[in-house]
Design a protein around this motif. Structure first.
Motif, PDB file in Angstrom:
ATOM      1  N   TYR A  42       0.870  -1.183   0.000  1.00 56.52           N
ATOM      2  CA  TYR A  42       0.000   0.000   0.000  1.00 56.52           C
ATOM      3  C   TYR A  42       0.902   1.226   0.000  1.00 56.52           C
ATOM      4  N   TRP A  43       0.434   2.288  -0.656  1.00 56.48           N
ATOM      5  CA  TRP A  43       1.251   3.495  -0.667  1.00 56.48           C
ATOM      6  C   TRP A  43       0.389   4.727  -0.819  1.00 56.48           C
ATOM      7  N   LYS A  44       0.965   5.866  -0.475  1.00 57.53           N
ATOM      8  CA  LYS A  44       0.342   7.149  -0.772  1.00 57.53           C
ATOM      9  C   LYS A  44       1.433   8.137  -1.134  1.00 57.53           C
ATOM     10  N   VAL A  51      -4.604   6.282   0.636  1.00 59.76           N
ATOM     11  CA  VAL A  51      -3.788   5.075   0.529  1.00 59.76           C
ATOM     12  C   VAL A  51      -4.329   4.235  -0.614  1.00 59.76           C
ATOM     13  N   MET A  52      -3.424   3.718  -1.455  1.00 57.58           N
ATOM     14  CA  MET A  52      -3.819   2.878  -2.588  1.00 57.58           C
ATOM     15  C   MET A  52      -3.054   1.566  -2.512  1.00 57.58           C
ATOM     16  N   GLU A  53      -3.729   0.482  -2.890  1.00 56.29           N
ATOM     17  CA  GLU A  53      -3.020  -0.796  -2.992  1.00 56.29           C
ATOM     18  C   GLU A  53      -2.379  -0.909  -4.376  1.00 56.29           C
ATOM     19  N   CYS A  54      -1.288  -1.646  -4.441  1.00 54.62           N
ATOM     20  CA  CYS A  54      -0.646  -1.932  -5.719  1.00 54.62           C
ATOM     21  C   CYS A  54      -1.671  -2.509  -6.697  1.00 54.62           C
ATOM     22  N   ASP A  97       7.370  -0.614   6.732  1.00 48.96           N
ATOM     23  CA  ASP A  97       6.970   0.652   6.116  1.00 48.96           C
ATOM     24  C   ASP A  97       8.175   1.571   5.982  1.00 48.96           C
TER      25      ASP A  97
END
Length: 152
Positions: A42-44, A51-54, A97
């Motif tokens: 997950y990243w933002k 937050v978005m998942e791959c 993280d």
């Protein structure tokens, strides 16, 4: 203190941006992670973003997620946040993280339109080029160049 089984979090997390807007992130499974462990990234892009998942995982031969491919990445001034957690039927998996300044992981494209005009007299050669393409550099003064000359 991280919750989860010791040694189960991913290792060697690394991301690189190339071709202006593409990004690859990769990792290795934790050395003590159960065989059925599956990882999720997950990243933002900044602390203000969602937050978005791959969307496109890179999988190994066993179908385990070992990386992610990203498209249309724009480099901002804030640090991006990455989180990789895992799931297993046998154990609680530790998360990993990291905050990353995206401009620090960009591989720049080569300079454009490189030309060399050489004369026989003492004037020598004039070499010209244009800055590489990038999504975020606002001033061409930011670039430094090095020319390597070989006499043939």
């Amino acid at each position: 203190v991280f919750a989860g089984m010791s040694g189960s979090a991913i290792e060697n997390f690394s991301c690189v941006i190339y071709n202006i807007s593409l990004m690859n992130c990769t990792w290795q499974a934790g050395k003590d992670a159960p065989r059925d462990t599956q990882y999720f990234l997950y990243w933002k892009k900044s602390r203000y973003d969602d937050v978005m998942e791959c969307e496109l995982y890179i999988k190994d031969e066993n179908g385990r997620n070992m990386g992610c491919k990203f498209q249309n990445v724009t480099i901002g001034t804030e640090k991006a946040y990455f989180l990789v957690n895992g799931s297993s039927n046998d154990a609680l998996i530790q998360f990993y993280d990291e905050d990353i300044q995206l401009y620090k992981i960009e591989i720049l494209t080569p300079p454009l339109n490189v030309t060399a005009n050489c004369t026989r007299d003492s004037a020598g050669c004039i070499i010209t080029w244009q800055p590489p393409l990038t999504s975020h550099v606002e001033s061409v003064k930011c670039f430094q160049y090095e020319i390597s000359m070989q006499n043939k």
